[in-house]
Design an enzyme around this catalytic site. Structure first.
Site, PDB file in Angstrom:
ATOM      1  N   HIS A  17       0.836  -1.197   0.000  1.00  0.00           N
ATOM      2  CA  HIS A  17       0.000   0.000   0.000  1.00  0.00           C
ATOM      3  C   HIS A  17       0.872   1.248   0.000  1.00  0.00           C
ATOM      4  O   HIS A  17       1.557   1.535   0.982  1.00  0.00           O
ATOM      5  CB  HIS A  17      -0.902  -0.034   1.238  1.00  0.00           C
ATOM      6  CG  HIS A  17      -1.892   1.061   1.321  1.00  0.00           C
ATOM      7  ND1 HIS A  17      -2.010   1.885   2.424  1.00  0.00           N
ATOM      8  CD2 HIS A  17      -2.851   1.471   0.445  1.00  0.00           C
ATOM      9  CE1 HIS A  17      -2.990   2.745   2.235  1.00  0.00           C
ATOM     10  NE2 HIS A  17      -3.516   2.517   1.043  1.00  0.00           N
ATOM     11  N   HIS A  65      -1.129  10.322  -2.915  1.00  0.00           N
ATOM     12  CA  HIS A  65      -2.473   9.994  -2.455  1.00  0.00           C
ATOM     13  C   HIS A  65      -3.358  11.212  -2.268  1.00  0.00           C
ATOM     14  O   HIS A  65      -4.480  11.270  -2.766  1.00  0.00           O
ATOM     15  CB  HIS A  65      -2.404   9.206  -1.139  1.00  0.00           C
ATOM     16  CG  HIS A  65      -3.759   8.888  -0.579  1.00  0.00           C
ATOM     17  ND1 HIS A  65      -4.434   9.737   0.288  1.00  0.00           N
ATOM     18  CD2 HIS A  65      -4.588   7.825  -0.772  1.00  0.00           C
ATOM     19  CE1 HIS A  65      -5.598   9.216   0.600  1.00  0.00           C
ATOM     20  NE2 HIS A  65      -5.719   8.049  -0.022  1.00  0.00           N
TER      21      HIS A  65
END
Length: 265
Positions: A17, A65
């Site tokens: 991730h 992100h």
């Protein structure tokens, strides 16, 4: 349903991730989604790296992100308002910025799981991944954005589409169809989907269940759960039958998967 090449490697899958930032790397200032984080995930043995795509003011797709630089770099500006060289300067001491083009070139053995965060990025992401569709999965919380990106790969000359995981709207329809026991509707929703990438719970609602996994597998669709960082949770979900773990601790997950594989031999 024919398995997409992205999913040709054996399960269970460990998806790093935003790369891998170990505690030691964090003390040195390395942050998520940096070049160093992707390199660390690759070095640890992760075949899959999950990341996110935004578009800079000068049209470059970067792996980042958040919509802005505040949390990662202490700069309140939005990614869309900042030019590439400015973000590179901010990230220089944080593990280094990585663009999507650089990631695909520098890590040819890595399979990228790309969450398209900005509508403006869809066309350029599609163009960049068109030569690499066998090792890319496209997802987004927005199904419209996801489908726009897939369409852009075709427009760029890709002969096959990337793998794909649905957005939140499709997931909601799937859960509703299952609750109503509409088996045919469930199958239809899962058509042209390669993996369900979902949280175990969404607030009070349980998303992952043995029945959901069974229905997905019956349609030839994998189930990947995010974001799982506790080793006991990893084991429990693998025992439940999930195919992949999206985790900040890819090193821990890989060690667990290797132990389980050895124990089963």
């Amino acid at each position: 349903m024919t398995r997409h090449p992205y999913l040709s490697r054996s399960t269970p899958r460990v998806l790093a991730h935003r790369g891998l930032v170990t505690p030691d790397a964090a003390t040195q200032g390395v942050v998520e989604n940096s070049f160093a984080a992707v390199a660390e995930a690759h070095a640890a043995g992760a075949d899959y790296v999950e990341s996110d795509c935004h578009l800079t003011a000068d049209g470059e797709v970067v792996l980042f992100h958040d919509d802005d630089l505040q949390r990662v770099a202490g700069d309140p500006r939005a990614i869309a308002d900042v030019r590439l060289h400015e973000i590179e300067e901010l990230m220089a001491e944080r593990g280094g910025l990585v663009t999507l083009a650089q990631a695909l070139e520098a890590f040819p053995e890595v399979r990228f799981n790309l969450d398209v965060k900005a509508a403006a990025a869809a066309a350029e992401v599609g163009r960049l991944v068109a030569p690499h569709t066998e090792r890319v999965l496209i997802t987004s919380f927005s199904d419209e954005r996801r489908l726009d990106t897939l369409a852009a790969t075709r427009a760029a000359g890709a002969t096959t589409r990337p793998a794909t995981s649905p957005g939140s709207g499709t997931i909601a329809r799937l859960l509703a169809a299952r609750a109503l026991r509409r088996t045919g509707r469930v199958r239809g929703i899962l058509d042209d989907i390669d993996a369900l990438q979902i949280p175990e719970r969404q607030g009070p609602i349980r998303v992952v269940s043995r029945g959901l996994i069974r229905d997905a597998h019956a349609a030839g669709v994998e189930v990947h759960v995010w974001t799982v960082n506790d080793e006991d949770d990893m084991s429990r979900l693998l025992d439940l039958g999930v195919d992949g773990l999206v985790t900040d601790r890819a090193d821990v997950a890989l060690a667990l998967v290797n132990r389980r594989g050895t124990a089963s031999v």
